[in-house]
Design a protein around this motif. Structure first.
Motif, PDB file in Angstrom:
ATOM      1  N   LEU A 120       0.821  -1.205   0.000  1.00 24.65           N
ATOM      2  CA  LEU A 120       0.000   0.000   0.000  1.00 24.65           C
ATOM      3  C   LEU A 120       0.857   1.257   0.000  1.00 24.65           C
ATOM      4  O   LEU A 120       0.581   2.225  -0.714  1.00 24.65           O
ATOM      5  CB  LEU A 120      -0.922   0.006   1.226  1.00 24.65           C
ATOM      6  N   MET A 131       0.506   1.830  -3.811  1.00 23.96           N
ATOM      7  CA  MET A 131      -0.809   2.462  -3.872  1.00 23.96           C
ATOM      8  C   MET A 131      -0.778   3.948  -3.522  1.00 23.96           C
ATOM      9  O   MET A 131      -1.396   4.770  -4.202  1.00 23.96           O
ATOM     10  CB  MET A 131      -1.771   1.722  -2.937  1.00 23.96           C
ATOM     11  N   ALA A 154       0.949   6.064  -6.191  1.00 19.64           N
ATOM     12  CA  ALA A 154       0.075   6.083  -7.371  1.00 19.64           C
ATOM     13  C   ALA A 154      -1.119   7.013  -7.143  1.00 19.64           C
ATOM     14  O   ALA A 154      -1.545   7.736  -8.059  1.00 19.64           O
ATOM     15  CB  ALA A 154      -0.412   4.666  -7.686  1.00 19.64           C
ATOM     16  N   THR A 155      -1.649   7.006  -5.925  1.00 19.02           N
ATOM     17  CA  THR A 155      -2.777   7.880  -5.605  1.00 19.02           C
ATOM     18  C   THR A 155      -2.365   9.348  -5.638  1.00 19.02           C
ATOM     19  O   THR A 155      -3.108  10.206  -6.145  1.00 19.02           O
ATOM     20  CB  THR A 155      -3.332   7.532  -4.210  1.00 19.02           C
ATOM     21  N   TYR A 162      -5.853   4.122   3.510  1.00 21.50           N
ATOM     22  CA  TYR A 162      -4.862   3.074   3.260  1.00 21.50           C
ATOM     23  C   TYR A 162      -4.105   2.714   4.538  1.00 21.50           C
ATOM     24  O   TYR A 162      -3.828   1.540   4.805  1.00 21.50           O
ATOM     25  CB  TYR A 162      -3.852   3.528   2.205  1.00 21.50           C
TER      26      TYR A 162
END
Length: 243
Positions: A23, A27, A30-31, A54
Motif C-alpha cells: 500500500l 498504492m 500512485a494515488t 490506506y
C-alpha cells in the motif's frame, strides 16, 4: 522486563506488514500522482483522506484476529497530537520541527504500520493550522514513510534505541527521504513535466531547508527519544499492547 521489552518486539515481517508495504510503496504514490496528473492537484482533501484510509487497513486486519483495544488507538492518536502540537509550537522557525522525530519514535515503539499512521495523520491534521494544499498528500507520505522504515529497520535489528543510531537515522532520513521526495512534489506543483534543470534547481533551492529540518530531527531525537521510548514501553507493558 520493561528494559528489554522493546527488543522483544522485533519479529519477522508478517502478512500485515507486507500488505502495508504494498500500500505504501505502490498504492499511495500512485494515488498522489493520480491527484497531480488526473485531478490537476485540486482534490488534495480527497487524496489525503484516501491515504489515511490506506494506513488504517493494516489495523483493520489486526482487529480481525482479536478484539480491538481502544487504548491502542488512543496511544497512537496521542502521539499524532504531540507531533501536531510540536509542529505548531515551532511555527516561527521554518523547518525546525519535531514531527519526524516523534514519527520515528512511534515506528520504533509500535511498529512500522503505526509509524506510518502517526506520520500521515500528523501531516494532515497539522495542515489545518499551517494551510491545506496540494503539498499535504506529499507531506503525509514523507512523514509516514520515514516512520514505516524506522519500524522495519528496528524489527530487523538494524536500528537501535541508542541516541547515536536514532539520531544518525533521523538526520539522514529527513534529509534524503523527506527532502528527496518533497522536492519532487514541490516541482510538480509548478510544472507538469520533470526536467533535469528543474530538478537541480528545486533541490538546490531546498538544500538549506532540508539541512535545517534534518538538524532539528537530530536535536529532538537526542532530547526526546530516551524518555519517550521508556514511557511508551511502560505503557505497552502495563496495558499489554504487544502484538
Amino acid at each position: 522486563m520493561q528494559k528489554h521489552g522493546i527488543e522483544k518486539e522485533r519479529s519477522r515481517f508478517g502478512k500485515r506488514t507486507l500488505i502495508s508495504a504494498i500500500l505504501i510503496v505502490i498504492m499511495i504514490p500512485a494515488t498522489i500522482l493520480l491527484g497531480v496528473f488526473a485531478l490537476d492537484d485540486r482534490k488534495y482533501y480527497f487524496i489525503s483522506l484516501l491515504i489515511i484510509l490506506y494506513t488504517m487497513l493494516p489495523f483493520v486486519m489486526l482487529f480481525e484476529r482479536r478484539k480491538p483495544q481502544a487504548r491502542e488507538l488512543i496511544v497512537i492518536a496521542v502521539l499524532s497530537a504531540i507531533a501536531v502540537a510540536g509542529r505548531a509550537a515551532f511555527f516561527m522557525l521554518p523547518q525546525f520541527k519535531p514531527v519526524v522525530a516523534i514519527v520515528i519514535i512511534a515506528g520504533v515503539s509500535f511498529g512500522p504500520e503505526a509509524g506510518f499512521l502517526v506520520g500521515a495523520t500528523s501531516g494532515f491534521v497539522s495542515n489545518f493550522f499551517f494551510g491545506q494544499g496540494p503539498w499535504t498528500p506529499w507531506q503525509m507520505f514523507c512523514f509516514g514513510i520515514i516512520g514505516f522504515i524506522a519500524g522495519l529497520l528496528f524489527r530487523k535489528g538494524w536500528l537501535r534505541t541508542n541516541k547515536l543510531s536514532l539520531c544518525l537515522f533521523g538526520g539522514l532520513a529527513t534529509f534524503v527521504i523527506y527532502g528527496g521526495i518533497i522536492n519532487i512534489g514541490s516541482m510538480l506543483m509548478f510544472t507538469p513535466s520533470i526536467s533535469r534543470e528543474a530538478l537541480i534547481a528545486t533541490y538546490a533551492s531546498g538544500f538549506w531547508f532540508d539541512l535545517i529540518h534534518a538538524a532539528a530531527t537530530v536535536i529532538f531525537l537526542f532530547i526526546l527519544a530516551k524518555p519517550m521510548l521508556e514511557k511508551l514501553e511502560r505503557i505497552k507493558v502495563k496495558y499489554g499492547l504487544y502484538e
